[in-house]
Enzyme design. Structure first.
Site, PDB file in Angstrom:
ATOM      1  N   GLN A   1      38.075  16.253 -39.257  1.00 41.27           N
ATOM      2  CA  GLN A   1      38.912  15.473 -38.658  1.00 41.27           C
ATOM      3  C   GLN A   1      39.950  14.688 -39.754  1.00 41.27           C
ATOM      4  O   GLN A   1      39.671  13.559 -40.275  1.00 41.27           O
ATOM      5  CB  GLN A   1      38.216  14.098 -37.966  1.00 41.27           C
ATOM      6  CG  GLN A   1      39.012  13.447 -37.072  1.00 41.27           C
ATOM      7  CD  GLN A   1      38.298  12.584 -36.192  1.00 41.27           C
ATOM      8  OE1 GLN A   1      37.023  12.517 -36.230  1.00 41.27           O
ATOM      9  NE2 GLN A   1      38.882  12.117 -35.091  1.00 41.27           N
ATOM     10  N   PHE A   2      41.071  15.399 -39.795  1.00 38.00           N
ATOM     11  CA  PHE A   2      41.986  14.792 -40.738  1.00 38.00           C
ATOM     12  C   PHE A   2      42.634  13.306 -40.140  1.00 38.00           C
ATOM     13  O   PHE A   2      43.186  12.736 -41.214  1.00 38.00           O
ATOM     14  CB  PHE A   2      43.309  15.802 -40.797  1.00 38.00           C
ATOM     15  CG  PHE A   2      44.077  16.051 -39.630  1.00 38.00           C
ATOM     16  CD1 PHE A   2      45.195  15.038 -39.630  1.00 38.00           C
ATOM     17  CD2 PHE A   2      43.962  16.652 -38.711  1.00 38.00           C
ATOM     18  CE1 PHE A   2      46.132  15.115 -38.496  1.00 38.00           C
ATOM     19  CE2 PHE A   2      44.477  16.532 -37.657  1.00 38.00           C
ATOM     20  CZ  PHE A   2      45.860  16.085 -37.455  1.00 38.00           C
ATOM     21  N   THR A   3      42.406  13.078 -39.071  1.00 33.06           N
ATOM     22  CA  THR A   3      42.860  11.934 -38.305  1.00 33.06           C
ATOM     23  C   THR A   3      42.209  10.665 -39.278  1.00 33.06           C
ATOM     24  O   THR A   3      42.550   9.492 -39.102  1.00 33.06           O
ATOM     25  CB  THR A   3      42.872  11.817 -36.970  1.00 33.06           C
ATOM     26  OG1 THR A   3      41.529  11.984 -36.704  1.00 33.06           O
ATOM     27  CG2 THR A   3      43.859  12.751 -36.502  1.00 33.06           C
TER      28      THR A   3
END
Length: 149
Positions: A78-80
């Site tokens: 999850q890059f967020t």
């Protein structure tokens, strides 16, 4: 590297409506990889994750680890987690690692968990995913390889 670690009694991930991974008792881990992260940050977080004493013992105290209970992990990239919303209303994700580099490090983490004897399920890197999480407790822990929290 950052992780959102949730103690779960059940979790699954679907991609395009199809089941990609499912676990019973264990941990749902959202993993964010930032620019410059290396295997060293991965190893640090993996050791923390598998040894966190967040499962109840016979007296109900959080005293047992994932390894102690022989639990499973659903690991989702999850890059967020590296979204920066301090300025304006749209988060900037410029601190997140480039996808091709992040995917290699994510795969390293999956392999590292398996080498530690953990059954691991994953989503599909870079895909839109639908997660179902039955958070047990609820118990959610934030980890950061830079020890920011």
């Amino acid at each position: 590297m950052r992780a959102v670690v949730q103690r779960v009694s059940f979790s699954e991930v679907r991609v395009e409506g199809k089941l990609r991974g499912r676990i019973k008792q264990g941990l749902m881990v959202l993993l964010g990889i930032k620019k410059g992260d290396s295997k060293a940050e991965g190893d640090y977080l993996l050791e923390k994750i598998v040894n966190l004493r967040i499962f109840p013992d016979e007296e109900g105290k959080m005293n047992r680890s994932l390894l102690d209970i022989e639990g499973e992990i659903l690991l989702v990239s999850q890059f967020t987690l590296y979204g920066d919303a301090r300025k304006g209303r749209r988060p900037s994700f410029s601190a997140a690692e480039l996808p091709e580099l992040a995917e290699a490090l994510f795969d390293y983490c999956v392999d590292g968990l398996r080498q530690r004897g953990v059954q691991v399920e994953t989503g599909t890197f870079g895909a839109e995913m639908l997660l179902s999480i039955e958070n047990d407790g609820p118990c959610t822990i934030l980890l950061d390889s830079e020890k920011l929290f």
